[in-house]
Design a protein around this motif. Structure first.
Motif, PDB file in Angstrom:
ATOM      1  N   THR B  86     -44.069  12.531  51.346  1.00  0.00           N
ATOM      2  CA  THR B  86     -45.493  12.798  51.594  1.00  0.00           C
ATOM      3  C   THR B  86     -45.820  14.260  51.293  1.00  0.00           C
ATOM      4  O   THR B  86     -45.143  15.154  51.829  1.00  0.00           O
ATOM      5  CB  THR B  86     -45.868  12.486  53.067  1.00  0.00           C
ATOM      6  OG1 THR B  86     -45.524  11.125  53.310  1.00  0.00           O
ATOM      7  CG2 THR B  86     -47.340  12.724  53.342  1.00  0.00           C
ATOM      8  N   ASP B 134     -53.441  13.784  55.591  1.00  0.00           N
ATOM      9  CA  ASP B 134     -54.326  12.724  56.123  1.00  0.00           C
ATOM     10  C   ASP B 134     -53.495  11.880  57.090  1.00  0.00           C
ATOM     11  O   ASP B 134     -52.754  10.986  56.682  1.00  0.00           O
ATOM     12  CB  ASP B 134     -54.861  11.884  54.954  1.00  0.00           C
ATOM     13  CG  ASP B 134     -55.864  10.830  55.429  1.00  0.00           C
ATOM     14  OD1 ASP B 134     -55.911  10.577  56.660  1.00  0.00           O
ATOM     15  OD2 ASP B 134     -56.573  10.269  54.578  1.00  0.00           O
ATOM     16  N   ALA B 136     -54.292   9.644  59.359  1.00  0.00           N
ATOM     17  CA  ALA B 136     -54.631   8.217  59.498  1.00  0.00           C
ATOM     18  C   ALA B 136     -53.998   7.407  58.363  1.00  0.00           C
ATOM     19  O   ALA B 136     -53.386   6.349  58.589  1.00  0.00           O
ATOM     20  CB  ALA B 136     -56.146   8.050  59.492  1.00  0.00           C
ATOM     21  N   ALA B 137     -54.100   7.935  57.122  1.00  0.00           N
ATOM     22  CA  ALA B 137     -53.525   7.225  55.972  1.00  0.00           C
ATOM     23  C   ALA B 137     -52.005   7.178  56.074  1.00  0.00           C
ATOM     24  O   ALA B 137     -51.380   6.142  55.801  1.00  0.00           O
ATOM     25  CB  ALA B 137     -53.948   7.928  54.679  1.00  0.00           C
ATOM     26  N   LEU B 138     -51.431   8.304  56.541  1.00  0.00           N
ATOM     27  CA  LEU B 138     -49.980   8.376  56.679  1.00  0.00           C
ATOM     28  C   LEU B 138     -49.496   7.365  57.715  1.00  0.00           C
ATOM     29  O   LEU B 138     -48.487   6.683  57.514  1.00  0.00           O
ATOM     30  CB  LEU B 138     -49.579   9.787  57.083  1.00  0.00           C
ATOM     31  CG  LEU B 138     -48.080  10.036  57.299  1.00  0.00           C
ATOM     32  CD1 LEU B 138     -47.287   9.730  56.024  1.00  0.00           C
ATOM     33  CD2 LEU B 138     -47.823  11.475  57.727  1.00  0.00           C
ATOM     34  N   GLU B 139     -50.248   7.259  58.813  1.00  0.00           N
ATOM     35  CA  GLU B 139     -49.863   6.319  59.870  1.00  0.00           C
ATOM     36  C   GLU B 139     -49.896   4.883  59.345  1.00  0.00           C
ATOM     37  O   GLU B 139     -49.038   4.056  59.675  1.00  0.00           O
ATOM     38  CB  GLU B 139     -50.778   6.470  61.082  1.00  0.00           C
ATOM     39  CG  GLU B 139     -50.251   5.784  62.312  1.00  0.00           C
ATOM     40  CD  GLU B 139     -50.971   6.211  63.596  1.00  0.00           C
ATOM     41  OE1 GLU B 139     -50.327   6.240  64.642  1.00  0.00           O
ATOM     42  OE2 GLU B 139     -52.188   6.514  63.521  1.00  0.00           O
ATOM     43  N   GLY B 140     -50.905   4.596  58.477  1.00  0.00           N
ATOM     44  CA  GLY B 140     -51.018   3.255  57.892  1.00  0.00           C
ATOM     45  C   GLY B 140     -49.809   2.950  57.010  1.00  0.00           C
ATOM     46  O   GLY B 140     -49.226   1.852  57.099  1.00  0.00           O
ATOM     47  N   ARG B 141     -49.428   3.929  56.211  1.00  0.00           N
ATOM     48  CA  ARG B 141     -48.293   3.695  55.318  1.00  0.00           C
ATOM     49  C   ARG B 141     -47.000   3.560  56.121  1.00  0.00           C
ATOM     50  O   ARG B 141     -46.140   2.755  55.809  1.00  0.00           O
ATOM     51  CB  ARG B 141     -48.174   4.864  54.332  1.00  0.00           C
ATOM     52  CG  ARG B 141     -49.293   4.881  53.274  1.00  0.00           C
ATOM     53  CD  ARG B 141     -48.875   5.662  52.027  1.00  0.00           C
ATOM     54  NE  ARG B 141     -48.528   7.046  52.314  1.00  0.00           N
ATOM     55  CZ  ARG B 141     -49.420   8.033  52.459  1.00  0.00           C
ATOM     56  NH1 ARG B 141     -50.715   7.789  52.340  1.00  0.00           N
ATOM     57  NH2 ARG B 141     -49.031   9.252  52.715  1.00  0.00           N
TER      58      ARG B 141
END
Lengths: 225, 303
Positions: B86, B134, B136-141
């Protein structure tokens, strides 16, 4: 120099001390203010040295109407007036020298000037050996001479003395009056309040006579010079 | 004989003045402590923010069945892999079971058997300073690679701590203000008493031609002397108390930079000591200014 026009003074809830007093003192004049005790001599002097405001009439001092003088202007006017208070009003914790030096220091005189003039004057009034003494250690006569020295040290334009010879013997009294004469010759207007008629009679200066708060005799409602 | 010049007003012997140094000493002592609290709170908040703002913690929940257990290491590995790829992440290290056990030790004890407990595994993530990630996006991935994984940027915890520290700052500032007001009141009282006691001498000085400022200077000089004495005493006591606190803090088990004791310990740098040294000086200036203004105000009401 000083003009009183129908000046009256009444303390709140008290008797009328002065009533319709009018006189004029020319610059450089010498006057005695006489009268019995309680006649209003001290009150009249108090008005002259700006310690009291009259309740009626008009007072002019150094060509200024006293009623119109702003508070901030009072110190400058008061420095032109030397006062010998009846009760001396010496500052007890200050030495004789510091008491006499007070008017000079208040006026912002340099310490060198104080060192030169104060001992000289104290010698003259016979207190050269008591410069470091505290007033409480002096006799009444000596305290009176300290009060006189303090009143004259700054060569005031107007000198007011309230019973200045009350606590001294005749010889010292005469010497002090000669000092006042000397100052008068140098241009100081002098007014001495006293009830010592014998002393007054030795001089030929005009007298203002107060009785019951009213000016009586020579000088009443007229120019005295 | 000329050098022994006394003040024209005998203020030194006043009973009201006698207590002023002690009052000022207490005020300065309290003010020094309050300002120290203020500075310490600011420093602690700064340290917390510095220590926590560049880090993340990823929590991978324990498997719900035995089959999942075999996949735990695999899920952690995938999560670490993702995190390292990331942009903005400087490093990502999974805590070993031993390290996790050490973290739980303070609560469960040294010999606790935690093998049977559903303990999540943690991944310690360090961000590149200044990098924007980001979350939120990292948590999703992360959830796609390791189902149930959550990301904690310490924001809420830090927010609570910062709010607490700000409250401490506000209380310290209020104490400084109250101490200053109490000091002003003490000086005003002493000055008014002095004016009443020495009314006759003040009248005489006026009649000789003294200006109000001349008399005010006498009071200001006296206030300076007394507040200097009190401030020195208060500063010595306050400084001593702070040094004692620092010594106690220095003796705490703070060798580990991550230890909470270290984060809470106080230690002032030169700038902060200068600010603390300014407290007694400010007290002296405040006393002198209060005395002067009080006298000028009172005398202006005289005829």
């Amino acid at each position: 120099m000083v003009r009183f026009e129908k000046v009256g003074m009444k303390f709140r809830d008290g008797p009328t001390v002065l009533e319709e007093v009018s006189f004029f003192l020319q610059a450089g004049s010498f006057h005695f203010l006489t009268g019995p005790s309680g006649a209003g001599k001290s009150t009249l002097l108090k008005i002259m040295y700006l310690g009291l405001k009259p309740t009626s009439g008009r007072v002019r001092l150094f060509d200024r109407d006293v009623a119109g003088i702003a508070r901030a202007e009072l110190p400058a006017l008061r420095r032109k007036v030397g006062v010998v208070f009846q009760d001396f009003r010496l500052i007890n914790h200050l030495s004789v020298l510091d008491n006499v030096a007070l008017p000079l220091r208040i006026a912002g005189a340099k310490e060198a000037m104080v060192r030169r003039h104060v001992p000289e004057l104290l010698d003259w009034v016979g207190l050269g050996a008591h410069m470091d003494a505290l007033p409480a250690t002096l006799s009444g006569g000596q305290q009176q001479r300290v009060a006189i020295a303090r009143a004259v040290i700054s060569r005031p334009k107007l000198l007011l003395a309230d019973e200045p010879t009350g606590n001294v013997d005749d010889q010292i009294a005469m010497r002090l009056l000669y000092l006042f004469e000397e100052l008068n010759r140098m241009g100081t207007t002098v007014m001495i309040a006293t009830h010592n008629q014998g002393l007054v009679d030795r001089f030929s200066y005009p007298q203002l006579f107060l009785r019951g708060g009213r000016l009586i005799g020579p000088g009443e409602d007229s120019e005295v010079a | 004989m000329f050098w022994r010049r006394h003040s024209d007003l005998p203020l030194r012997g006043d009973a009201s003045s006698r207590f002023l140094p002690w009052i000022v000493a207490v005020m300065v002592f309290l003010a020094v402590l309050a300002v120290a609290g203020l500075l310490a709170a600011q420093e602690v908040v700064g340290r917390w923010q510095w220590a926590l703002s560049g880090t993340l913690t990823v929590q991978v929940p324990p498997p719900v069945d035995a089959a999942g257990a075999t996949n735990m290491e695999d899920r952690i590995g995938k999560a670490v892999e993702l995190l390292r790829r990331t942009p903005g992440v400087a490093s990502a290290e999974a805590l070993s079971e031993a390290e996790t056990r050490a973290l739980l030790e303070p609560w469960l004890g040294a010999g606790a058997a935690i093998d049977g407990l559903p303990v999540p595994r943690l991944i310690d993530v360090t961000l590149i300073p200044g990098a924007t990630v980001d979350f939120a996006a990292l948590e999703g991935r992360l959830a796609a690679q390791a189902p149930g994984a959550t990301l904690d940027d310490h924001g809420r915890w830090l927010g609570d701590l910062v709010r607490l520290a700000r409250s401490v700052e506000a209380v310290a500032a209020a104490i400084v203000l109250l101490v200053a007001l109490a000091g002003i009141a003490a000086v005003v009282f002493a000055v008014r008493t002095g004016l009443a006691i020495h009314r006759e001498v003040i009248d005489l000085l006026h009649l000789i031609g003294a200006r109000d400022s001349y008399i005010a200077r006498e009071f200001a000089r006296q206030a300076f002397t007394l507040s200097l004495l009190g401030s020195l005493l208060g500063a010595v006591l306050g400084g001593g108390a702070l040094l004692a606190l620092q010594t106690i803090g220095g003796n705490s088990p703070a060798g580990d930079p991550e230890a909470l004791a270290d984060m809470l310990s106080i230690g002032f740098d030169a700038r902060e000591w200068i600010i603390l040294a300014a407290v007694p000086i400010a007290a002296i200036l405040l006393s002198v200014a209060t005395a002067r203004l009080s006298v000028m105000r009172a005398l202006s009401r005289l005829v």
